[in-house]
Design a protein around this motif. Structure first.
Motif, PDB file in Angstrom:
ATOM      1  N   GLN A  39      39.250 -14.725  28.105  1.00 47.66           N
ATOM      2  CA  GLN A  39      39.673 -15.607  27.012  1.00 47.66           C
ATOM      3  C   GLN A  39      39.854 -17.036  27.532  1.00 47.66           C
ATOM      4  O   GLN A  39      39.420 -17.990  26.890  1.00 47.66           O
ATOM      5  CB  GLN A  39      40.974 -15.086  26.403  1.00 47.66           C
ATOM      6  N   ASN A  40      40.461 -17.178  28.697  1.00 48.73           N
ATOM      7  CA  ASN A  40      40.652 -18.491  29.310  1.00 48.73           C
ATOM      8  C   ASN A  40      39.310 -19.164  29.603  1.00 48.73           C
ATOM      9  O   ASN A  40      39.121 -20.355  29.312  1.00 48.73           O
ATOM     10  CB  ASN A  40      41.477 -18.334  30.599  1.00 48.73           C
ATOM     11  N   LYS A  41      38.381 -18.394  30.146  1.00 49.18           N
ATOM     12  CA  LYS A  41      37.054 -18.948  30.459  1.00 49.18           C
ATOM     13  C   LYS A  41      36.298 -19.332  29.186  1.00 49.18           C
ATOM     14  O   LYS A  41      35.570 -20.319  29.172  1.00 49.18           O
ATOM     15  CB  LYS A  41      36.216 -17.957  31.276  1.00 49.18           C
ATOM     16  N   CYS A  42      36.476 -18.563  28.125  1.00 48.31           N
ATOM     17  CA  CYS A  42      35.822 -18.890  26.850  1.00 48.31           C
ATOM     18  C   CYS A  42      36.348 -20.211  26.295  1.00 48.31           C
ATOM     19  O   CYS A  42      35.572 -21.036  25.792  1.00 48.31           O
ATOM     20  CB  CYS A  42      36.020 -17.768  25.834  1.00 48.31           C
ATOM     21  N   GLU A 143      28.677 -26.818  35.179  1.00 53.10           N
ATOM     22  CA  GLU A 143      29.982 -26.181  35.077  1.00 53.10           C
ATOM     23  C   GLU A 143      29.995 -25.147  33.958  1.00 53.10           C
ATOM     24  O   GLU A 143      30.595 -24.076  34.101  1.00 53.10           O
ATOM     25  CB  GLU A 143      31.064 -27.242  34.836  1.00 53.10           C
ATOM     26  N   LEU A 144      29.328 -25.458  32.850  1.00 57.37           N
ATOM     27  CA  LEU A 144      29.233 -24.513  31.734  1.00 57.37           C
ATOM     28  C   LEU A 144      28.475 -23.257  32.151  1.00 57.37           C
ATOM     29  O   LEU A 144      28.867 -22.139  31.798  1.00 57.37           O
ATOM     30  CB  LEU A 144      28.566 -25.178  30.529  1.00 57.37           C
ATOM     31  N   GLN A 145      27.405 -23.421  32.924  1.00 58.58           N
ATOM     32  CA  GLN A 145      26.647 -22.253  33.398  1.00 58.58           C
ATOM     33  C   GLN A 145      27.523 -21.367  34.280  1.00 58.58           C
ATOM     34  O   GLN A 145      27.465 -20.135  34.182  1.00 58.58           O
ATOM     35  CB  GLN A 145      25.407 -22.703  34.174  1.00 58.58           C
ATOM     36  N   VAL A 146      28.339 -21.981  35.140  1.00 51.49           N
ATOM     37  CA  VAL A 146      29.235 -21.211  36.005  1.00 51.49           C
ATOM     38  C   VAL A 146      30.242 -20.439  35.147  1.00 51.49           C
ATOM     39  O   VAL A 146      30.494 -19.248  35.390  1.00 51.49           O
ATOM     40  CB  VAL A 146      29.961 -22.144  37.013  1.00 51.49           C
ATOM     41  N   LEU A 147      30.802 -21.102  34.140  1.00 50.35           N
ATOM     42  CA  LEU A 147      31.758 -20.429  33.251  1.00 50.35           C
ATOM     43  C   LEU A 147      31.096 -19.264  32.509  1.00 50.35           C
ATOM     44  O   LEU A 147      31.668 -18.174  32.418  1.00 50.35           O
ATOM     45  CB  LEU A 147      32.344 -21.424  32.249  1.00 50.35           C
ATOM     46  N   ASN A 148      29.901 -19.494  31.981  1.00 49.02           N
ATOM     47  CA  ASN A 148      29.203 -18.428  31.251  1.00 49.02           C
ATOM     48  C   ASN A 148      28.847 -17.261  32.167  1.00 49.02           C
ATOM     49  O   ASN A 148      28.918 -16.099  31.754  1.00 49.02           O
ATOM     50  CB  ASN A 148      27.957 -18.976  30.557  1.00 49.02           C
ATOM     51  N   ILE A 151      31.992 -15.295  32.612  1.00 49.40           N
ATOM     52  CA  ILE A 151      32.280 -14.522  31.398  1.00 49.40           C
ATOM     53  C   ILE A 151      31.439 -13.253  31.378  1.00 49.40           C
ATOM     54  O   ILE A 151      31.933 -12.168  31.059  1.00 49.40           O
ATOM     55  CB  ILE A 151      32.052 -15.385  30.132  1.00 49.40           C
ATOM     56  N   GLN A 152      30.164 -13.364  31.770  1.00 46.43           N
ATOM     57  CA  GLN A 152      29.300 -12.174  31.822  1.00 46.43           C
ATOM     58  C   GLN A 152      29.790 -11.190  32.882  1.00 46.43           C
ATOM     59  O   GLN A 152      29.767  -9.976  32.662  1.00 46.43           O
ATOM     60  CB  GLN A 152      27.854 -12.589  32.097  1.00 46.43           C
ATOM     61  N   LEU A 154      32.877 -10.822  33.847  1.00 44.51           N
ATOM     62  CA  LEU A 154      34.080 -10.192  33.299  1.00 44.51           C
ATOM     63  C   LEU A 154      33.727  -9.128  32.267  1.00 44.51           C
ATOM     64  O   LEU A 154      34.357  -8.062  32.223  1.00 44.51           O
ATOM     65  CB  LEU A 154      35.001 -11.258  32.693  1.00 44.51           C
ATOM     66  N   ASP A 155      32.717  -9.396  31.446  1.00 44.94           N
ATOM     67  CA  ASP A 155      32.269  -8.391  30.474  1.00 44.94           C
ATOM     68  C   ASP A 155      31.807  -7.123  31.201  1.00 44.94           C
ATOM     69  O   ASP A 155      32.127  -6.005  30.778  1.00 44.94           O
ATOM     70  CB  ASP A 155      31.145  -8.941  29.598  1.00 44.94           C
ATOM     71  N   SER A 156      31.066  -7.306  32.301  1.00 44.34           N
ATOM     72  CA  SER A 156      30.607  -6.156  33.091  1.00 44.34           C
ATOM     73  C   SER A 156      31.795  -5.428  33.721  1.00 44.34           C
ATOM     74  O   SER A 156      31.834  -4.192  33.729  1.00 44.34           O
ATOM     75  CB  SER A 156      29.650  -6.620  34.191  1.00 44.34           C
ATOM     76  N   ASP A 157      32.753  -6.203  34.244  1.00 49.68           N
ATOM     77  CA  ASP A 157      33.939  -5.586  34.858  1.00 49.68           C
ATOM     78  C   ASP A 157      34.732  -4.785  33.827  1.00 49.68           C
ATOM     79  O   ASP A 157      35.212  -3.682  34.114  1.00 49.68           O
ATOM     80  CB  ASP A 157      34.848  -6.662  35.475  1.00 49.68           C
ATOM     81  N   ILE A 158      34.851  -5.325  32.622  1.00 54.00           N
ATOM     82  CA  ILE A 158      35.567  -4.619  31.555  1.00 54.00           C
ATOM     83  C   ILE A 158      34.838  -3.321  31.199  1.00 54.00           C
ATOM     84  O   ILE A 158      35.462  -2.264  31.058  1.00 54.00           O
ATOM     85  CB  ILE A 158      35.734  -5.522  30.310  1.00 54.00           C
ATOM     86  N   SER A 159      33.518  -3.401  31.106  1.00 52.46           N
ATOM     87  CA  SER A 159      32.729  -2.193  30.782  1.00 52.46           C
ATOM     88  C   SER A 159      32.870  -1.138  31.873  1.00 52.46           C
ATOM     89  O   SER A 159      33.036   0.059  31.573  1.00 52.46           O
ATOM     90  CB  SER A 159      31.256  -2.556  30.609  1.00 52.46           C
ATOM     91  N   ARG A 160      32.810  -1.570  33.143  1.00 50.55           N
ATOM     92  CA  ARG A 160      32.954  -0.610  34.252  1.00 50.55           C
ATOM     93  C   ARG A 160      34.347   0.010  34.257  1.00 50.55           C
ATOM     94  O   ARG A 160      34.500   1.222  34.468  1.00 50.55           O
ATOM     95  CB  ARG A 160      32.668  -1.288  35.589  1.00 50.55           C
ATOM     96  N   ALA A 161      35.367  -0.804  34.020  1.00 51.56           N
ATOM     97  CA  ALA A 161      36.734  -0.278  34.002  1.00 51.56           C
ATOM     98  C   ALA A 161      36.906   0.718  32.851  1.00 51.56           C
ATOM     99  O   ALA A 161      37.542   1.766  33.018  1.00 51.56           O
ATOM    100  CB  ALA A 161      37.746  -1.427  33.882  1.00 51.56           C
ATOM    101  N   GLN A 162      36.327   0.403  31.702  1.00 52.06           N
ATOM    102  CA  GLN A 162      36.420   1.317  30.572  1.00 52.06           C
ATOM    103  C   GLN A 162      35.691   2.629  30.867  1.00 52.06           C
ATOM    104  O   GLN A 162      36.164   3.710  30.503  1.00 52.06           O
ATOM    105  CB  GLN A 162      35.863   0.674  29.295  1.00 52.06           C
ATOM    106  N   ALA A 163      34.557   2.535  31.563  1.00 50.41           N
ATOM    107  CA  ALA A 163      33.817   3.749  31.943  1.00 50.41           C
ATOM    108  C   ALA A 163      34.660   4.607  32.896  1.00 50.41           C
ATOM    109  O   ALA A 163      34.666   5.845  32.789  1.00 50.41           O
ATOM    110  CB  ALA A 163      32.490   3.376  32.595  1.00 50.41           C
ATOM    111  N   MET A 164      35.380   3.935  33.808  1.00 48.17           N
ATOM    112  CA  MET A 164      36.243   4.684  34.727  1.00 48.17           C
ATOM    113  C   MET A 164      37.388   5.346  33.957  1.00 48.17           C
ATOM    114  O   MET A 164      37.744   6.499  34.231  1.00 48.17           O
ATOM    115  CB  MET A 164      36.796   3.765  35.825  1.00 48.17           C
ATOM    116  N   ILE A 165      37.955   4.648  32.989  1.00 44.44           N
ATOM    117  CA  ILE A 165      39.019   5.239  32.168  1.00 44.44           C
ATOM    118  C   ILE A 165      38.491   6.475  31.447  1.00 44.44           C
ATOM    119  O   ILE A 165      39.141   7.529  31.438  1.00 44.44           O
ATOM    120  CB  ILE A 165      39.580   4.203  31.161  1.00 44.44           C
ATOM    121  N   ASP A 166      37.299   6.355  30.878  1.00 45.25           N
ATOM    122  CA  ASP A 166      36.696   7.502  30.175  1.00 45.25           C
ATOM    123  C   ASP A 166      36.495   8.685  31.123  1.00 45.25           C
ATOM    124  O   ASP A 166      36.757   9.839  30.768  1.00 45.25           O
ATOM    125  CB  ASP A 166      35.364   7.093  29.536  1.00 45.25           C
ATOM    126  N   GLN A 167      36.044   8.358  32.343  1.00 42.89           N
ATOM    127  CA  GLN A 167      35.813   9.423  33.339  1.00 42.89           C
ATOM    128  C   GLN A 167      37.138  10.092  33.718  1.00 42.89           C
ATOM    129  O   GLN A 167      37.224  11.325  33.788  1.00 42.89           O
ATOM    130  CB  GLN A 167      35.141   8.816  34.576  1.00 42.89           C
TER     131      GLN A 167
END
Length: 187
Positions: A39-42, A143-148, A151-152, A154-167
Protein backbone atom coordinates in the motif's frame (compact mmCIF):
# COMPACT_ATOMS: atom_id res chain seq x y z
CA UNK A 1 -2.04 -50.66 18.19
CA UNK A 2 -1.53 -50.39 21.92
CA UNK A 3 -2.97 -47.52 23.94
CA UNK A 4 0.58 -46.31 24.69
CA UNK A 5 1.48 -46.26 20.96
CA UNK A 6 -1.77 -44.46 20.20
CA UNK A 7 -0.97 -41.86 22.89
CA UNK A 8 2.53 -41.32 21.46
CA UNK A 9 1.21 -40.97 17.91
CA UNK A 10 -1.57 -38.68 19.13
CA UNK A 11 0.99 -36.45 20.91
CA UNK A 12 3.15 -36.30 17.76
CA UNK A 13 0.14 -35.25 15.67
CA UNK A 14 -0.88 -32.71 18.30
CA UNK A 15 2.62 -31.10 18.30
CA UNK A 16 2.55 -30.97 14.51
CA UNK A 17 -0.94 -29.42 14.64
CA UNK A 18 0.23 -26.61 16.95
CA UNK A 19 3.38 -26.12 14.86
CA UNK A 20 1.19 -25.69 11.77
CA UNK A 21 -1.00 -23.22 13.67
CA UNK A 22 2.15 -21.21 14.51
CA UNK A 23 3.33 -21.30 10.89
CA UNK A 24 -0.06 -20.10 9.70
CA UNK A 25 -0.02 -17.15 12.11
CA UNK A 26 3.52 -16.34 11.04
CA UNK A 27 2.55 -16.29 7.36
CA UNK A 28 -0.56 -14.26 8.11
CA UNK A 29 1.66 -11.69 9.84
CA UNK A 30 3.99 -11.68 6.83
CA UNK A 31 1.03 -11.11 4.52
CA UNK A 32 -0.03 -8.16 6.69
CA UNK A 33 3.48 -6.68 6.45
CA UNK A 34 3.59 -7.24 2.69
CA UNK A 35 0.18 -5.64 2.22
CA UNK A 36 1.18 -2.65 4.32
CA UNK A 37 4.40 -2.17 2.34
CA UNK A 38 2.51 -2.69 -0.91
CA UNK A 39 0.00 0.00 0.00
CA UNK A 40 2.86 2.38 0.85
CA UNK A 41 4.61 1.63 -2.44
CA UNK A 42 1.37 2.16 -4.37
CA UNK A 43 0.97 5.61 -2.79
CA UNK A 44 4.58 6.42 -3.66
CA UNK A 45 4.08 5.21 -7.24
CA UNK A 46 0.95 7.34 -7.59
CA UNK A 47 2.86 10.38 -6.31
CA UNK A 48 5.67 9.68 -8.80
CA UNK A 49 3.16 9.48 -11.63
CA UNK A 50 1.72 12.84 -10.60
CA UNK A 51 5.23 14.36 -10.47
CA UNK A 52 6.01 12.92 -13.90
CA UNK A 53 2.80 14.39 -15.32
CA UNK A 54 3.53 17.83 -13.84
CA UNK A 55 7.05 17.78 -15.27
CA UNK A 56 5.78 16.64 -18.67
CA UNK A 57 3.36 19.55 -18.71
CA UNK A 58 6.19 21.90 -17.75
CA UNK A 59 8.39 20.46 -20.50
CA UNK A 60 5.58 20.95 -23.04
CA UNK A 61 5.23 24.58 -21.95
CA UNK A 62 8.98 25.11 -22.24
CA UNK A 63 9.08 23.36 -25.61
CA UNK A 64 6.33 25.67 -26.83
CA UNK A 65 8.80 28.56 -26.73
CA UNK A 66 10.76 27.26 -29.72
CA UNK A 67 8.20 28.70 -32.14
CA UNK A 68 8.40 32.04 -30.32
CA UNK A 69 12.20 31.81 -30.53
CA UNK A 70 12.13 31.44 -34.30
CA UNK A 71 9.60 34.26 -34.72
CA UNK A 72 11.57 36.66 -32.52
CA UNK A 73 14.84 36.02 -34.31
CA UNK A 74 13.09 36.36 -37.66
CA UNK A 75 11.74 39.75 -36.58
CA UNK A 76 15.15 40.83 -35.29
CA UNK A 77 16.74 39.88 -38.59
CA UNK A 78 14.11 41.92 -40.42
CA UNK A 79 14.67 44.86 -38.07
CA UNK A 80 18.43 44.74 -38.62
CA UNK A 81 17.89 44.62 -42.37
CA UNK A 82 15.48 47.59 -42.24
CA UNK A 83 17.90 49.59 -40.06
CA UNK A 84 20.70 48.93 -42.54
CA UNK A 85 18.46 49.98 -45.44
CA UNK A 86 17.35 53.12 -43.59
CA UNK A 87 20.96 53.96 -42.69
CA UNK A 88 22.03 53.60 -46.29
CA UNK A 89 19.15 55.77 -47.51
CA UNK A 90 19.74 58.34 -44.78
CA UNK A 91 23.45 58.65 -45.65
CA UNK A 92 22.67 59.36 -49.29
CA UNK A 93 19.93 61.87 -48.43
CA UNK A 94 21.94 63.87 -45.92
CA UNK A 95 25.38 64.79 -47.03
CA UNK A 96 27.19 67.89 -45.92
CA UNK A 97 30.82 68.73 -45.57
CA UNK A 98 30.19 70.72 -42.40
CA UNK A 99 27.95 68.27 -40.54
CA UNK A 100 28.87 64.73 -39.63
CA UNK A 101 26.29 62.34 -40.96
CA UNK A 102 24.22 60.47 -38.42
CA UNK A 103 24.88 56.72 -38.63
CA UNK A 104 21.63 54.85 -37.98
CA UNK A 105 23.41 51.49 -37.91
CA UNK A 106 25.59 52.61 -35.02
CA UNK A 107 22.65 54.15 -33.18
CA UNK A 108 20.03 51.44 -33.62
CA UNK A 109 21.86 48.44 -35.04
CA UNK A 110 23.77 47.97 -31.78
CA UNK A 111 20.50 47.89 -29.82
CA UNK A 112 19.13 45.23 -32.14
CA UNK A 113 22.38 43.26 -31.85
CA UNK A 114 22.23 43.61 -28.06
CA UNK A 115 18.60 42.43 -28.06
CA UNK A 116 19.63 39.51 -30.26
CA UNK A 117 22.38 38.59 -27.80
CA UNK A 118 20.04 38.89 -24.81
CA UNK A 119 17.39 36.78 -26.52
CA UNK A 120 19.99 34.16 -27.33
CA UNK A 121 20.97 34.05 -23.64
CA UNK A 122 17.31 33.76 -22.59
CA UNK A 123 16.62 30.92 -25.00
CA UNK A 124 19.85 29.17 -23.99
CA UNK A 125 18.64 29.30 -20.38
CA UNK A 126 15.24 27.96 -21.47
CA UNK A 127 16.95 25.14 -23.37
CA UNK A 128 19.02 24.24 -20.29
CA UNK A 129 15.81 24.29 -18.23
CA UNK A 130 14.18 21.91 -20.70
CA UNK A 131 17.17 19.57 -20.45
CA UNK A 132 16.97 19.69 -16.65
CA UNK A 133 13.23 18.94 -16.64
CA UNK A 134 13.78 16.13 -19.15
CA UNK A 135 16.42 14.64 -16.85
CA UNK A 136 14.05 14.91 -13.88
CA UNK A 137 11.36 13.07 -15.86
CA UNK A 138 13.84 10.31 -16.73
CA UNK A 139 14.87 9.96 -13.06
CA UNK A 140 11.25 9.89 -11.92
CA UNK A 141 10.43 7.21 -14.53
CA UNK A 142 13.31 5.07 -13.26
CA UNK A 143 12.12 5.50 -9.67
CA UNK A 144 8.59 4.58 -10.76
CA UNK A 145 9.89 1.41 -12.44
CA UNK A 146 11.67 0.43 -9.21
CA UNK A 147 8.47 1.01 -7.22
CA UNK A 148 6.38 -1.01 -9.69
CA UNK A 149 8.92 -3.84 -9.62
CA UNK A 150 8.74 -3.89 -5.81
CA UNK A 151 4.93 -3.94 -5.94
CA UNK A 152 5.10 -6.98 -8.24
CA UNK A 153 7.56 -8.67 -5.86
CA UNK A 154 5.21 -8.02 -2.96
CA UNK A 155 2.29 -9.45 -4.93
CA UNK A 156 4.36 -12.61 -5.53
CA UNK A 157 5.37 -12.75 -1.85
CA UNK A 158 1.73 -12.43 -0.80
CA UNK A 159 0.72 -15.22 -3.20
CA UNK A 160 3.51 -17.50 -1.94
CA UNK A 161 2.61 -16.82 1.69
CA UNK A 162 -1.05 -17.54 0.99
CA UNK A 163 -0.07 -20.80 -0.73
CA UNK A 164 1.94 -21.76 2.36
CA UNK A 165 -1.06 -20.96 4.59
CA UNK A 166 -3.25 -23.17 2.39
CA UNK A 167 -0.68 -25.97 2.59
CA UNK A 168 -0.44 -25.71 6.41
CA UNK A 169 -4.23 -25.59 6.72
CA UNK A 170 -4.40 -28.86 4.79
CA UNK A 171 -1.70 -30.37 6.99
CA UNK A 172 -3.53 -29.14 10.07
CA UNK A 173 -6.76 -30.86 8.91
CA UNK A 174 -4.77 -34.04 8.32
CA UNK A 175 -3.40 -33.85 11.87
CA UNK A 176 -6.92 -33.42 13.26
CA UNK A 177 -8.06 -36.48 11.33
CA UNK A 178 -5.10 -38.52 12.61
CA UNK A 179 -5.64 -37.30 16.17
CA UNK A 180 -9.29 -38.38 16.04
CA UNK A 181 -8.21 -41.79 14.76
CA UNK A 182 -5.57 -42.28 17.49
CA UNK A 183 -7.94 -41.06 20.19
CA UNK A 184 -10.10 -44.16 19.56
CA UNK A 185 -7.26 -46.37 20.78
CA UNK A 186 -6.28 -44.26 23.79
CA UNK A 187 -7.39 -45.18 27.32
Amino acid sequence: MTPEEATQLYNIEERKFYDYCGYIVSYQNKIGEYQSERQNKCVQAENKQMEIQKNKELLEAISGTTGVHDDLFSHLTKINSKVEDAASNFKTMVSSSTVNSFDLCNAFGEKATSANSQLTAVFDAISKGASTVSGIIETLNQELQVLNARIQELDSDISRAQAMIDQYEASKRSCLTNMAYYKKFMP
